[in-house]
Design a protein around this motif. Structure first.
Motif, PDB file in Angstrom:
ATOM      1  N   SER A   7     -62.898 -28.358  -4.080  1.00 17.38           N
ATOM      2  CA  SER A   7     -64.414 -29.024  -4.437  1.00 17.38           C
ATOM      3  C   SER A   7     -64.525 -30.353  -5.068  1.00 17.38           C
ATOM      4  O   SER A   7     -63.113 -30.912  -5.286  1.00 17.38           O
ATOM      5  CB  SER A   7     -65.191 -28.179  -5.395  1.00 17.38           C
ATOM      6  N   HIS A   8     -65.284 -31.016  -4.826  1.00 16.47           N
ATOM      7  CA  HIS A   8     -65.516 -32.621  -5.318  1.00 16.47           C
ATOM      8  C   HIS A   8     -66.730 -32.843  -6.006  1.00 16.47           C
ATOM      9  O   HIS A   8     -67.850 -32.268  -5.612  1.00 16.47           O
ATOM     10  CB  HIS A   8     -65.129 -33.573  -4.023  1.00 16.47           C
ATOM     11  N   THR A  14     -71.553 -31.972  -8.257  1.00 14.55           N
ATOM     12  CA  THR A  14     -70.656 -31.404  -7.218  1.00 14.55           C
ATOM     13  C   THR A  14     -71.343 -31.772  -5.755  1.00 14.55           C
ATOM     14  O   THR A  14     -72.696 -31.724  -5.530  1.00 14.55           O
ATOM     15  CB  THR A  14     -70.719 -29.880  -7.108  1.00 14.55           C
ATOM     16  N   MET A  16     -69.363 -31.603  -2.803  1.00 14.89           N
ATOM     17  CA  MET A  16     -68.588 -30.637  -1.742  1.00 14.89           C
ATOM     18  C   MET A  16     -68.014 -29.608  -2.407  1.00 14.89           C
ATOM     19  O   MET A  16     -67.349 -29.446  -3.472  1.00 14.89           O
ATOM     20  CB  MET A  16     -67.734 -31.560  -0.926  1.00 14.89           C
ATOM     21  N   GLN A  17     -68.326 -28.476  -2.068  1.00 16.91           N
ATOM     22  CA  GLN A  17     -67.702 -27.229  -2.276  1.00 16.91           C
ATOM     23  C   GLN A  17     -67.414 -26.283  -1.070  1.00 16.91           C
ATOM     24  O   GLN A  17     -68.051 -25.745  -0.297  1.00 16.91           O
ATOM     25  CB  GLN A  17     -68.505 -26.379  -3.251  1.00 16.91           C
ATOM     26  N   PRO A  52     -59.200 -34.831  -4.711  1.00 13.94           N
ATOM     27  CA  PRO A  52     -60.662 -33.948  -5.086  1.00 13.94           C
ATOM     28  C   PRO A  52     -60.523 -33.855  -6.524  1.00 13.94           C
ATOM     29  O   PRO A  52     -59.520 -33.902  -7.165  1.00 13.94           O
ATOM     30  CB  PRO A  52     -59.991 -32.690  -4.311  1.00 13.94           C
ATOM     31  N   PRO A 210     -74.157 -28.265  -2.042  1.00 17.12           N
ATOM     32  CA  PRO A 210     -74.143 -27.657  -3.285  1.00 17.12           C
ATOM     33  C   PRO A 210     -75.576 -27.673  -4.066  1.00 17.12           C
ATOM     34  O   PRO A 210     -76.315 -28.276  -4.018  1.00 17.12           O
ATOM     35  CB  PRO A 210     -73.168 -28.448  -4.052  1.00 17.12           C
TER      36      PRO A 210
END
Length: 215
Positions: A7-8, A14, A16-17, A52, A210
């Motif tokens: 994730s990022h 958040t 991106m997951q 990440p 997200p």
């Protein structure tokens, strides 16, 4: 290529997951998702342009996300071919010289016969000596695809590679990417909204925005 707990986050949110996801060597996958779902972040993590905030990303048996910047650059040059939405061709070099430089950086030498073959394969033989600014948008996109393929990558990553192409050239370029990947056993990951090519892929990674982004 494998993601583990990936994730990022940016500015505490958040963006991106993915969690766990694996794309076996030699397989081809489509990366899908609406705006805000993290497709660009994922591509940048895969290619080592972004670290990440959580989890790991493995490419060609190496933990890309653990490497220092110089190590990520070296792994990317050795193993990954990139086709960005923004073409990133070097303005001062011709199409042929852009490909030759990419080969020298990745392979240590330039195979001019192979470069000529690829330029012809994407329909740009008559534009081999043209500078990027002299190309149409579609021609530039085809040149960028040829540049990515000329390094014989183990992983080919493309972000909207057919967005500027008409139906005939879109089919031609996807055929070429599949042909090149299958010939070398390379893995292919394409992010796109182009419904004309979606049916070509058996594997898909569907990203969702997200919940932390909901407003």
């Amino acid at each position: 290529m494998a993601a583990r707990g990936l994730s990022h986050a940016r500015d505490g949110r958040t963006v991106m997951q993915i969690g766990d996801w694996t794309l076996q060597t030699g397989c081809h996958a489509l990366l899908l998702g609406p705006s805000g779902s993290g497709k660009t972040s994922f591509i940048n993590i895969v290619t080592g342009l972004l670290t990440p905030t959580q989890g790991e990303l493995w490419v060609a048996g190496e933990a890309m996300s653990r490497l220092p910047p110089a190590g990520r650059d070296a792994l990317r040059r050795r193993t990954i071919g990139l086709v960005f939405q923004t073409l990133r061709l070097i303005p001062a070099l011709s199409v042929a010289d852009n490909l030759a430089l990419a080969q020298r950086l990745a392979l240590g030498t330039a195979d001019h016969a192979e470069i000529a073959r690829l330029i012809d394969r994407v329909g740009l033989a008559h534009r081999a000596n043209a500078r990027p600014r002299q190309l149409s948008q579609g021609e530039g996109q085809r040149a960028a695809i040829a540049r990515a393929l000329c390094t014989r990558p183990r992983l080919l990553v493309a972000d909207e590679p057919t967005s500027a192409l008409d139906n005939s050239n879109a089919t031609r370029m996807i055929d070429l990417m599949f042909e090149a990947a299958n010939a070398t056993g390379a893995t292919l990951l394409i992010a796109t909204h182009d419904g004309r090519i979606a049916h070509r892929f058996a594997n898909r990674l569907d990203l969702v925005a997200p919940m932390a982004n909901a407003a």
